[in-house]
Design a protein around this motif. Structure first.
Motif, PDB file in Angstrom:
ATOM      1  N   LEU A  42       0.554  -1.453   0.222  1.00  0.00           N
ATOM      2  CA  LEU A  42      -0.160   0.034  -0.328  1.00  0.00           C
ATOM      3  C   LEU A  42       1.175   1.071  -0.144  1.00  0.00           C
ATOM      4  CD1 LEU A  42      -3.097  -0.541   2.747  1.00  0.00           C
ATOM      5  CD2 LEU A  42      -2.646  -0.836   0.380  1.00  0.00           C
ATOM      6  N   LEU A  43       0.435   2.282  -0.759  1.00  0.00           N
ATOM      7  CA  LEU A  43       0.749   3.483  -0.957  1.00  0.00           C
ATOM      8  C   LEU A  43      -0.375   4.327   0.546  1.00  0.00           C
ATOM      9  CD1 LEU A  43       3.277   6.125  -1.519  1.00  0.00           C
ATOM     10  CD2 LEU A  43       1.958   6.031  -3.385  1.00  0.00           C
ATOM     11  N   HIS A  44       0.368   5.624   0.735  1.00  0.00           N
ATOM     12  CA  HIS A  44      -0.881   5.886   1.263  1.00  0.00           C
ATOM     13  C   HIS A  44      -0.199   7.549   1.642  1.00  0.00           C
ATOM     14  CE1 HIS A  44      -2.483   2.610   3.951  1.00  0.00           C
ATOM     15  NE2 HIS A  44      -3.359   3.366   3.507  1.00  0.00           N
ATOM     16  N   ILE A  45      -1.510   8.622   1.520  1.00  0.00           N
ATOM     17  CA  ILE A  45      -1.113   9.909   1.417  1.00  0.00           C
ATOM     18  C   ILE A  45      -2.021  10.634   2.420  1.00  0.00           C
ATOM     19  CG2 ILE A  45      -0.686  12.018   0.158  1.00  0.00           C
ATOM     20  CD1 ILE A  45       0.623  10.220  -1.270  1.00  0.00           C
ATOM     21  N   TRP A  46      -0.731  11.221   3.178  1.00  0.00           N
ATOM     22  CA  TRP A  46      -1.428  11.643   4.598  1.00  0.00           C
ATOM     23  C   TRP A  46      -1.629  13.132   4.033  1.00  0.00           C
ATOM     24  CZ3 TRP A  46      -3.736   8.056   7.584  1.00  0.00           C
ATOM     25  CH2 TRP A  46      -2.737   7.018   6.905  1.00  0.00           C
ATOM     26  N   ASP A  47      -2.240  14.092   5.038  1.00  0.00           N
ATOM     27  CA  ASP A  47      -2.724  15.619   4.355  1.00  0.00           C
ATOM     28  C   ASP A  47      -2.362  16.072   5.860  1.00  0.00           C
ATOM     29  OD1 ASP A  47      -3.561  18.436   4.574  1.00  0.00           O
ATOM     30  OD2 ASP A  47      -3.442  17.486   2.151  1.00  0.00           O
ATOM     31  N   ARG A  48      -2.135  16.970   6.699  1.00  0.00           N
ATOM     32  CA  ARG A  48      -1.858  17.826   8.029  1.00  0.00           C
ATOM     33  C   ARG A  48      -2.800  18.242   8.236  1.00  0.00           C
ATOM     34  NH1 ARG A  48       3.004  19.665  11.486  1.00  0.00           N
ATOM     35  NH2 ARG A  48       1.930  18.466  13.212  1.00  0.00           N
ATOM     36  N   SER A  49      -3.120  18.556   7.286  1.00  0.00           N
ATOM     37  CA  SER A  49      -4.820  19.556   7.442  1.00  0.00           C
ATOM     38  C   SER A  49      -6.347  18.466   7.597  1.00  0.00           C
ATOM     39  CB  SER A  49      -5.058  20.404   6.106  1.00  0.00           C
ATOM     40  OG  SER A  49      -5.530  19.911   5.241  1.00  0.00           O
ATOM     41  N   HIS A  53       0.534  -0.855  -6.535  1.00  0.00           N
ATOM     42  CA  HIS A  53       1.383  -2.034  -6.780  1.00  0.00           C
ATOM     43  C   HIS A  53       1.753  -2.799  -6.513  1.00  0.00           C
ATOM     44  CE1 HIS A  53       4.633   0.828  -7.311  1.00  0.00           C
ATOM     45  NE2 HIS A  53       4.062   1.186  -6.088  1.00  0.00           N
ATOM     46  N   THR A  54       2.140  -3.990  -6.734  1.00  0.00           N
ATOM     47  CA  THR A  54       1.787  -5.669  -6.538  1.00  0.00           C
ATOM     48  C   THR A  54       2.680  -5.666  -5.088  1.00  0.00           C
ATOM     49  OG1 THR A  54       2.596  -6.172  -8.248  1.00  0.00           O
ATOM     50  CG2 THR A  54       0.499  -6.025  -8.258  1.00  0.00           C
ATOM     51  N   ALA A  55       3.520  -5.852  -4.574  1.00  0.00           N
ATOM     52  CA  ALA A  55       4.872  -5.540  -3.827  1.00  0.00           C
ATOM     53  C   ALA A  55       4.564  -4.412  -2.815  1.00  0.00           C
ATOM     54  CB  ALA A  55       6.275  -5.858  -4.796  1.00  0.00           C
ATOM     55  N   ALA A  56       5.757  -4.390  -2.172  1.00  0.00           N
ATOM     56  CA  ALA A  56       6.428  -3.156  -0.986  1.00  0.00           C
ATOM     57  C   ALA A  56       6.852  -2.384  -1.677  1.00  0.00           C
ATOM     58  CB  ALA A  56       7.485  -4.390   0.166  1.00  0.00           C
ATOM     59  N   VAL A  57       6.044  -1.280  -1.285  1.00  0.00           N
ATOM     60  CA  VAL A  57       6.105   0.225  -1.333  1.00  0.00           C
ATOM     61  C   VAL A  57       7.640   1.027  -0.098  1.00  0.00           C
ATOM     62  CG1 VAL A  57       5.481   2.359  -2.537  1.00  0.00           C
ATOM     63  CG2 VAL A  57       4.566   0.611  -2.217  1.00  0.00           C
ATOM     64  N   LYS A  58       8.462   0.759  -0.661  1.00  0.00           N
ATOM     65  CA  LYS A  58       9.764   1.258  -0.081  1.00  0.00           C
ATOM     66  C   LYS A  58      10.150   2.413  -0.714  1.00  0.00           C
ATOM     67  CE  LYS A  58      15.006   0.978   1.703  1.00  0.00           C
ATOM     68  NZ  LYS A  58      16.178   0.320   1.156  1.00  0.00           N
ATOM     69  N   ALA A  59      10.356   2.627  -2.063  1.00  0.00           N
ATOM     70  CA  ALA A  59      11.213   3.693  -3.169  1.00  0.00           C
ATOM     71  C   ALA A  59       9.795   4.634  -2.752  1.00  0.00           C
ATOM     72  CB  ALA A  59      11.863   3.702  -3.773  1.00  0.00           C
ATOM     73  N   LEU A  60      10.341   6.683  -2.443  1.00  0.00           N
ATOM     74  CA  LEU A  60       9.584   7.381  -2.886  1.00  0.00           C
ATOM     75  C   LEU A  60      10.313   8.551  -2.880  1.00  0.00           C
ATOM     76  CD1 LEU A  60       7.079   6.454   0.367  1.00  0.00           C
ATOM     77  CD2 LEU A  60       6.470   5.941  -2.242  1.00  0.00           C
ATOM     78  N   ALA A  61       9.509   9.511  -4.022  1.00  0.00           N
ATOM     79  CA  ALA A  61      10.633  10.742  -3.593  1.00  0.00           C
ATOM     80  C   ALA A  61       9.501  11.330  -4.734  1.00  0.00           C
ATOM     81  CB  ALA A  61      12.097   9.767  -4.995  1.00  0.00           C
TER      82      ALA A  61
END
Length: 449
Positions: A282-289, A306-314
């Protein structure tokens, strides 16, 4: 005017032309008039005569005639196929100039040269006992130009300005090994995540431990990132915790959305959005507001492509709402997201495990590091995602990458227990001033235990 009248008027206007109406010059763009001054009449006559002779006497030939024909062909450049010229040849390009519209001054423009990308690393250092674990984050290059790397139970600091190496801390077996490290924005303080679920904060200049954060997680802390004075931690327990390091009760927010280990954490440049990736694909996007301790599961976007672990983020440096993410061995894809809408903009199958991602700060390029089978670094042109270069040298998967403060050099650490430095991003046209050390957010650390 109603729609019918409008259409009728349009048809009249387009299908009927008054005899005295001026003809549009664009109507005859397919009419080409030969430009006699640009034509080679000797070449044209030769080609016409040869074509005629070939039809009249196709069998007539001799060695001398063939030699003569060959000489003529070389003289007239027989690779040409046209005997009519419709425009003059373009003039020889002259040196470009730039004109200042306000002052009228003329400046010589420097031609943009193609950047040379070395295919081998410029420096290689030994990194014994580097933990071969895809889910950890054991390398980080701080704003003070000091590289931190965790090798087993020890955190080492390498000063890129003079090449000096020092030891920050060695942990006992009960606490270690080190599972994550991350420099604070000031380049002086560093967070160290441990296998025993604790996080230590250190002053690298004084070589002094300032405090230990406890109670954030129930197992190892594999991911860290800073948002000014907020240290965000991600653990094997699937929780994400925001810690305000200035206060005694440091836990200020907890985000719950992953049900397996959190292995990737990245705050956007604005500090408003947090991207988190996990072993649950899973990939989550969190917003502080919108996300707070009162609504800990209210992520902005939950992305399941994605169908495997999500580690790389930029996060993209030139477009604030653009995020790149990379999947593990069962996925192998780099995906691009609009984090405002949650839309997947593009997906590229790289053919191998994506371990880390870095954007070029000076050009529209993305660098990825990979695992099996080539263990390479790949430089991509964005947005076409055409491969610019592939850098090889590591013999095992390239687990970690980090970028120098000036954005030019990339350090990569791999399971082959080597640390390599690549001059892959070149030199920026205008050197950016080093960020000023911001001591204020950490002023209270010496008084808090």
């Amino acid at each position: 005017m109603d729609a019918g009248a409008a259409n009728s008027s349009y048809n009249k206007a387009t299908n009927y032309r008054s005899p005295l109406q001026r003809k549009n010059s664009r109507d005859d763009l397919d009419r080409f008039i030969p430009n006699r001054s640009a034509m080679d009449f000797d070449y044209a006559q030769y080609m016409l005569m040869e074509a005629r002779k070939g039809k009249e006497n196709p069998a007539v030939s001799s060695p001398s005639r063939e030699a003569y024909r060959k000489q003529l062909a070389e003289t007239f450049n027989m690779n040409r196929t046209r005997i009519l010229a419709f425009k003059n040849k373009p003039p020889t390009p002259s040196k470009a100039v730039q004109i200042d519209c306000l002052s009228g001054a003329v400046h010589q423009a420097k031609p943009k040269t193609r950047r040379y990308i070395p295919q081998t690393s410029e420096r290689t250092l030994d990194a014994p006992d580097l933990v071969d674990d895809y889910y950890l984050n054991l390398l980080d290059w701080g704003s003070a130009n000091v590289l931190a790397i965790a090798l087993g139970n020890t955190v080492y600091l390498w000063d890129a300005s003079n090449g000096a190496t020092s030891e920050l801390v060695t942990l006992d077996e009960e606490s270690g090994p080190v599972t994550s490290i991350k420099w604070a924005p000031d380049g002086r303080h560093i967070a160290v995540g441990l296998n025993n679920s604790e996080v230590q904060l250190w002053d690298s200049t004084a070589n002094k431990q300032l405090r230990t954060l406890r109670g954030c997680h129930s197992s190892r802390v594999g991911a860290l990132d800073w948002n000014n004075q907020i240290l965000t931690t991600g653990g094997m327990d699937g929780q994400i915790v925001n810690n305000d390091v200035r206060i005694r009760d440091h836990i200020v927010e907890t985000y719950r959305g992953h049900h397996q280990e959190v292995c990737g954490l990245r705050w956007s440049a604005s500090g408003q959005q947090l991207a988190s990736g996990g072993n649950d694909n899973l990939l989550h996007i969190w917003d502080r507001s919108t996300a707070s301790s009162n609504s800990p599961t209210q992520w902005l976007h939950r992305l399941e492509d994605h169908t495997a672990a999500v580690k790389a983020l930029a996060w993209c440096p030139f477009q604030g709402n653009l995020l790149a993410s990379g999947g593990g061995g069962g996925d192998r894809c780099i995906k691009f997201w609009n984090t405002h809408t949650g839309a997947c903009l593009n997906s590229v199958d790289t053919g191998s495990q994506v371990c880390s991602l870095l954007w070029n700060k000076n050009e529209r390029e993305l660098l990825s590091s990979h695992g099996f089978t080539q263990n390479q670094l790949t430089l991509w042109k964005y947005p076409s995602m055409v491969k610019i270069a592939e850098l090889t040298g590591h013999t095992s998967r390239v687990l970690y990458m980090s970028q120098s403060p000036d954005g030019c050099t990339v350090a990569s650490a791999a399971a082959d227990e080597t640390l390599r430095f690549w001059n892959v991003f070149g030199t920026p046209e205008v050197a950016k001033p080093a960020p000023k050390a911001a001591q204020e957010p950490f002023a209270h650390l010496n008084r808090i235990r």
